[in-house]
Design a protein around this motif. Structure first.
Motif, PDB file in Angstrom:
ATOM      1  N   ILE A  46       2.469   5.266  -1.006  1.00 13.91           N
ATOM      2  CA  ILE A  46       1.820   5.687   0.243  1.00 13.91           C
ATOM      3  C   ILE A  46       2.853   5.728   1.360  1.00 13.91           C
ATOM      4  CG2 ILE A  46       0.124   5.037   1.995  1.00 13.91           C
ATOM      5  CD1 ILE A  46      -1.620   3.907  -0.143  1.00 13.91           C
ATOM      6  N   ASP A  47       2.815   6.769   2.172  1.00 13.24           N
ATOM      7  CA  ASP A  47       3.717   6.921   3.300  1.00 13.24           C
ATOM      8  C   ASP A  47       3.615   5.715   4.238  1.00 13.24           C
ATOM      9  OD1 ASP A  47       3.760   8.026   6.392  1.00 13.24           O
ATOM     10  OD2 ASP A  47       5.330   8.886   5.130  1.00 13.24           O
ATOM     11  N   PRO A  48       4.756   5.224   4.767  1.00 12.48           N
ATOM     12  CA  PRO A  48       4.728   4.039   5.642  1.00 12.48           C
ATOM     13  C   PRO A  48       3.780   4.169   6.828  1.00 12.48           C
ATOM     14  CG  PRO A  48       6.979   4.527   4.989  1.00 12.48           C
ATOM     15  CD  PRO A  48       6.135   5.649   4.476  1.00 12.48           C
ATOM     16  N   ASP A  49       3.706   5.361   7.449  1.00 13.46           N
ATOM     17  CA  ASP A  49       2.788   5.538   8.576  1.00 13.46           C
ATOM     18  C   ASP A  49       1.340   5.347   8.140  1.00 13.46           C
ATOM     19  OD1 ASP A  49       4.682   6.150  10.603  1.00 13.46           O
ATOM     20  OD2 ASP A  49       4.909   8.153   9.783  1.00 13.46           O
ATOM     21  N   GLU A  50       1.007   5.929   6.981  1.00 12.28           N
ATOM     22  CA  GLU A  50      -0.346   5.798   6.461  1.00 12.28           C
ATOM     23  C   GLU A  50      -0.632   4.352   6.068  1.00 12.28           C
ATOM     24  OE1 GLU A  50      -4.189   6.853   5.051  1.00 12.28           O
ATOM     25  OE2 GLU A  50      -2.788   7.672   6.514  1.00 12.28           O
ATOM     26  N   ARG A  51       0.383   3.685   5.534  1.00 10.54           N
ATOM     27  CA  ARG A  51       0.229   2.277   5.135  1.00 10.54           C
ATOM     28  C   ARG A  51      -0.130   1.415   6.342  1.00 10.54           C
ATOM     29  NH1 ARG A  51       5.100   0.203   1.584  1.00 10.54           N
ATOM     30  NH2 ARG A  51       4.699   2.297   0.835  1.00 10.54           N
ATOM     31  N   GLN A  52       0.564   1.641   7.448  1.00  9.58           N
ATOM     32  CA  GLN A  52       0.273   0.865   8.653  1.00  9.58           C
ATOM     33  C   GLN A  52      -1.118   1.177   9.180  1.00  9.58           C
ATOM     34  OE1 GLN A  52       2.494  -1.565  10.066  1.00  9.58           O
ATOM     35  NE2 GLN A  52       0.501  -2.049  10.966  1.00  9.58           N
ATOM     36  N   ARG A  53      -1.519   2.456   9.102  1.00  3.70           N
ATOM     37  CA  ARG A  53      -2.856   2.833   9.567  1.00  3.70           C
ATOM     38  C   ARG A  53      -3.927   2.130   8.747  1.00  3.70           C
ATOM     39  NH1 ARG A  53      -7.043   5.374   8.301  1.00  3.70           N
ATOM     40  NH2 ARG A  53      -6.189   6.055   6.300  1.00  3.70           N
ATOM     41  N   ILE A  54      -3.728   2.039   7.428  1.00  3.30           N
ATOM     42  CA  ILE A  54      -4.690   1.360   6.559  1.00  3.30           C
ATOM     43  C   ILE A  54      -4.805  -0.109   6.951  1.00  3.30           C
ATOM     44  CG2 ILE A  54      -5.122   0.599   4.189  1.00  3.30           C
ATOM     45  CD1 ILE A  54      -3.801   3.239   3.271  1.00  3.30           C
ATOM     46  N   VAL A  55      -3.654  -0.753   7.190  1.00  3.38           N
ATOM     47  CA  VAL A  55      -3.665  -2.165   7.590  1.00  3.38           C
ATOM     48  C   VAL A  55      -4.385  -2.335   8.925  1.00  3.38           C
ATOM     49  CG1 VAL A  55      -2.216  -4.112   8.292  1.00  3.38           C
ATOM     50  CG2 VAL A  55      -1.593  -2.760   6.294  1.00  3.38           C
ATOM     51  N   ASP A  56      -4.123  -1.429   9.886  1.00  9.56           N
ATOM     52  CA  ASP A  56      -4.780  -1.515  11.193  1.00  9.56           C
ATOM     53  C   ASP A  56      -6.297  -1.362  11.055  1.00  9.56           C
ATOM     54  OD1 ASP A  56      -2.327  -1.836  12.374  1.00  9.56           O
ATOM     55  OD2 ASP A  56      -2.129   0.252  13.001  1.00  9.56           O
ATOM     56  N   ASP A  57      -6.711  -0.392  10.237  1.00 10.72           N
ATOM     57  CA  ASP A  57      -8.150  -0.165  10.058  1.00 10.72           C
ATOM     58  C   ASP A  57      -8.810  -1.363   9.374  1.00 10.72           C
ATOM     59  OD1 ASP A  57      -7.832   2.284  11.208  1.00 10.72           O
ATOM     60  OD2 ASP A  57      -7.954   3.443   9.349  1.00 10.72           O
ATOM     61  N   PHE A  58      -8.141  -1.901   8.383  1.00 13.41           N
ATOM     62  CA  PHE A  58      -8.658  -3.081   7.679  1.00 13.41           C
ATOM     63  C   PHE A  58      -8.801  -4.251   8.648  1.00 13.41           C
ATOM     64  CE2 PHE A  58      -7.295  -7.083   5.570  1.00 13.41           C
ATOM     65  CZ  PHE A  58      -8.401  -7.295   4.749  1.00 13.41           C
ATOM     66  N   SER A  59      -7.780  -4.477   9.476  1.00 12.76           N
ATOM     67  CA  SER A  59      -7.798  -5.598  10.421  1.00 12.76           C
ATOM     68  C   SER A  59      -8.872  -5.413  11.487  1.00 12.76           C
ATOM     69  CB  SER A  59      -6.424  -5.740  11.090  1.00 12.76           C
ATOM     70  OG  SER A  59      -5.416  -5.989  10.125  1.00 12.76           O
ATOM     71  N   ALA A  60      -9.121  -4.153  11.873  1.00 12.77           N
ATOM     72  CA  ALA A  60     -10.088  -3.888  12.937  1.00 12.77           C
ATOM     73  C   ALA A  60     -11.528  -3.883  12.457  1.00 12.77           C
ATOM     74  CB  ALA A  60      -9.764  -2.543  13.593  1.00 12.77           C
ATOM     75  N   THR A  61     -11.749  -3.843  11.147  1.00 12.79           N
ATOM     76  CA  THR A  61     -13.114  -3.837  10.617  1.00 12.79           C
ATOM     77  C   THR A  61     -13.812  -5.157  10.950  1.00 12.79           C
ATOM     78  OG1 THR A  61     -12.492  -2.389   8.795  1.00 12.79           O
ATOM     79  CG2 THR A  61     -14.522  -3.644   8.539  1.00 12.79           C
TER      80      THR A  61
END
Length: 694
Positions: free
Chosen positions: A562-577
């Motif tokens: 997974i692209d690093p930018d997308e990886r960070q977005r996934i982590v941000d979304d997971f944390s914000a849930t």
């Protein structure tokens, strides 16, 4: 300058001074509320400690000369009870004379003072004293990351302009000028000239004072609002708390001359936007004072912040170009950290805009962030004031292209900072290679642990979580042993017969419908859901995570492709849930560089071939900023490759603990700690074939 102009100038300067004094007073008042909350919490902590101390501890203070039998016979069993009594009250106890009462009271007070000096302030949820502290800290944090800068600016305005205004006073009136002595007139004119030269710059800074004052004077948040904010950015709260409460600094094991240089090293924060813990300030100053070092702090302690603090200091001295080298998976995280934690500009030298970003960085300066595998494309230059290499253990093999590129840059740059939580993964020679990049001439002693430690102390600093993060919640680890289901056992036997080591490791998930591991994992996830907790599931294998995902159903998945930018977005979304969520991650993708402290339940599907891989993964959640107790569950199958791996790798884990964890590295027989993955696989396959196939 005429009298009227001088009077107008002084009036403007005086108004600026009044704004500065108001800001300083309001800041001091809000800070005093936080300090009062700290003191209340600390006194409560100390009383709890004294309540647990047996009264016999009073003997320790007096070298064993004090007798406590009379106290115990009177029902006095703890140091707290003695501390709360007056000497007169103690004297009334049977068998306690006036002199003994004074000695007893003095001993108890001495212990209380020592406990107060050592007490760590820990914030506990649902505790009224902790809530008062969180609410007070939030007022300071809500004033913005620039608050320390504004407070310093206000202090500078007050201390600089106040004496100038006093000296300029005669210049504000013709009568005062006429009646003043020649010396006073000259002083007044000089003061007016100085005010005129300084006022424009100071007024520009002071124009923000009213907004800062408004931010400081906002009504306190409710307890619920403060706790919600604390959960979101607890590391900021604890960093501010460390500044207010006075944090004990763990210096590692350093020679006196190195320690003196570090303590004498200033640390300018003009370009920094974050408060530092005491140990982080020490780490940054260590890097600056020693110039070419490795910081091996345990994962989760904020090594990147220490590096950014060092870069910001060099920027304040006029340095313009810096270079950060890191794995591709954390490039985005580094860019965000630099731009959030400092005023330095970050340039991502990666992806489609690589060449344009490189040209822009070369022309305008800032912090270039490049991948380990992309570093060889950059020509080493001495224009770079500091080279930072994150996850430096990736360059432990000197034969690789990335290691050669790092070596070339180390040769061109005067200041080098290596960051790694695992300076030694398999053998001590790896540590030698890393130190060799920093100082090829450094002679590492082979005369035992103490000599080894002294020989590398000038270039290596290591602190562990338990040494510095006294507020970090507990970590509870549980091995979840299960037996193979029939289908999984058949798959395991076939993998052993085929000598297929990877299939052996994931055989427990071969039949998801009957998998005992998957059943236990589902139970753990359901329990976390019932308690509103976030979960990370780690596995080395993508197909294992696919089986888990089809069972628990989650949109959050990380893998190495997974692209690093997308990886960070996934982590941000997971944390914000809000509340419960599950993140599935390949352990080599999510176990490095990412901050996942939103999760407090970690599930590891199979043992890893390197103890450090698992340690890094767990540290993604159990790190600075974590506010909940972290549960770590390892899924293990009895009589399988899992059991064999744990037995063999136990020696590797002990070796890391003994050599690298305490900054106490020593020469060791390579056979004691060096087991290649290929040898490991062959050893386990042979053992399992003998056991299962005869």
């Amino acid at each position: 300058m005429g009298v009227r102009e001088a009077d107008d100038l002084c009036r403007v300067a005086g108004a600026l001074v009044m704004k500065a004094r108001t800001l300083l007073a309001d800041h001091a008042a809000v800070q005093a509320q936080a300090l009062q909350a700290v003191d209340t919490l600390r006194r409560h902590t100390v009383r709890d400690d004294l309540a647990q101390m047996p009264v016999t501890r009073l003997k320790d203070v007096t070298g064993g000369r004090l007798r406590t039998g009379a106290l115990e016979r009177s029902g006095i069993t703890t140091v707290l009870q003695v501390h709360d009594m007056s000497a007169y009250r103690l004297q009334e106890l049977p068998g306690v004379g006036a002199q003994t009462a004074k000695q007893i009271k003095a001993a108890a007070d001495q212990i209380e003072e020592a406990a107060r000096q050592l007490a760590s302030v820990k914030i506990e949820r649902h505790d009224w004293m902790s809530e008062a502290l969180v609410v007070a800290l939030k007022r300071l944090l809500d004033a913005g990351t620039e608050l320390p800068f504004h407070v310093r600016a206000a202090h500078d305005v007050n201390t600089t302009f106040t004496p100038l205004l006093k000296a300029a006073h005669p210049a504000r009136s013709r009568w005062r000028l006429l009646t003043a002595s020649r010396r006073r007139r000259l002083e007044a004119r000089r003061a007016v000239e100085t005010l005129d030269a300084l006022l424009d710059g100071a007024a520009q800074v002071g124009s923000e004072f009213p907004q800062v004052i408004t931010d400081l004077l906002r009504p306190p948040s409710s307890g619920d609002e403060a706790w919600a904010d604390f959960e979101y950015r607890s590391s900021d709260y604890y960093s501010l708390l460390a500044d207010l409460a006075g944090e004990r600094v763990t210096e590692g094991v350093l020679p006196d001359d190195v320690l003196a240089r570090v303590n004498a090293q200033p640390l300018d924060d003009a370009y920094r936007r974050v408060s530092l813990r005491g140990y982080q300030s020490f780490g940054a100053r260590f890097a600056l004072a020693q110039k070419r070092v490795m910081i091996g702090d345990e994962m989760g302690l904020g090594k990147s912040i220490e590096a950014i603090a060092a870069l910001a200091h060099l920027a304040s001295e006029g340095a313009t170009h810096f270079l950060v080298v890191c794995p591709a998976s954390v490039v985005v995280n580094w860019v965000r950290e630099i731009e959030t934690r400092s005023t330095l500009r970050a340039q991502k030298i990666h992806g489609n805009r690589r060449e344009a970003a490189l040209d822009e960085w070369m022309k305008e300066g800032g912090v270039a962030v490049v991948t380990l595998d992309g570093l060889h494309r950059l020509t080493p230059t001495s224009r770079v004031a500091m080279l930072v290499v994150d996850e430096a253990h990736y360059v432990k093999n000197p034969a690789t292209k990335r290691a050669k590129a790092v070596a070339a840059w180390c040769g061109a740059v005067g200041r080098v900072l290596f960051l790694t939580g695992t300076p030694m993964e398999n053998r001590v020679e790896e540590f030698r290679v890393l130190v060799g990049h920093l100082d090829p001439a450094l002679e590492i002693s082979q005369a035992g642990p103490q000599a080894f430690r002294k020989s590398v102390a000038s270039a290596y600093l290591r602190r562990n979580q338990e040494d510095v993060l006294h507020e970090l919640p507990d970590r509870v680890e549980a091995d979840e042993w299960v037996e193979f289901s029939g289908d999984d056992l058949d798959a395991y036997r076939q993998a052993v017969a085929d000598r297929h080591f990877p299939r052996m490791r994931r055989a427990a998930f071969a039949s998801p419908a009957t998998s005992a591991k998957l059943k236990r994992l589902t139970e753990l996830v359901e329990d976390a859901e019932a308690n509103g907790l976030k979960v990370i599931v780690f596995s080395y294998f993508k197909d294992v995570l696919t089986a888990v995902g089809e069972t628990v159903g989650t949109p959050y998945r990380l893998s190495g492709d997974i692209d690093p930018d997308e990886r960070q977005r996934i982590v941000d979304d997971f944390s914000a849930t809000p509340g419960h969520a599950v993140l599935l991650s390949q352990i080599v993708a999510g176990g490095i560089g990412l901050n996942l402290q939103a999760a407090s339940v970690v599930i590891i599907c199979e043992p890893q071939l390197k103890p450090s891989t698992e340690t890094q993964a767990i540290a993604r959640a159990h790190r600075m900023g974590q506010t909940r107790k972290v549960q770590v569950h390892r899924l293990l199958a009895v009589d399988s490759v899992d059991q064999r791996l744990l037995e063999i790798l136990a020696a590797k884990t002990r070796s890391f603990d003994e050599y690298a964890r305490r900054s106490d590295l020593a020469e060791s027989s390579p056979a004691a700690v060096d087991i290649s993955e290929q040898n490991l696989a062959e050893k386990i396959i042979e053992e399992e074939q003998r056991r299962l196939l005869g």
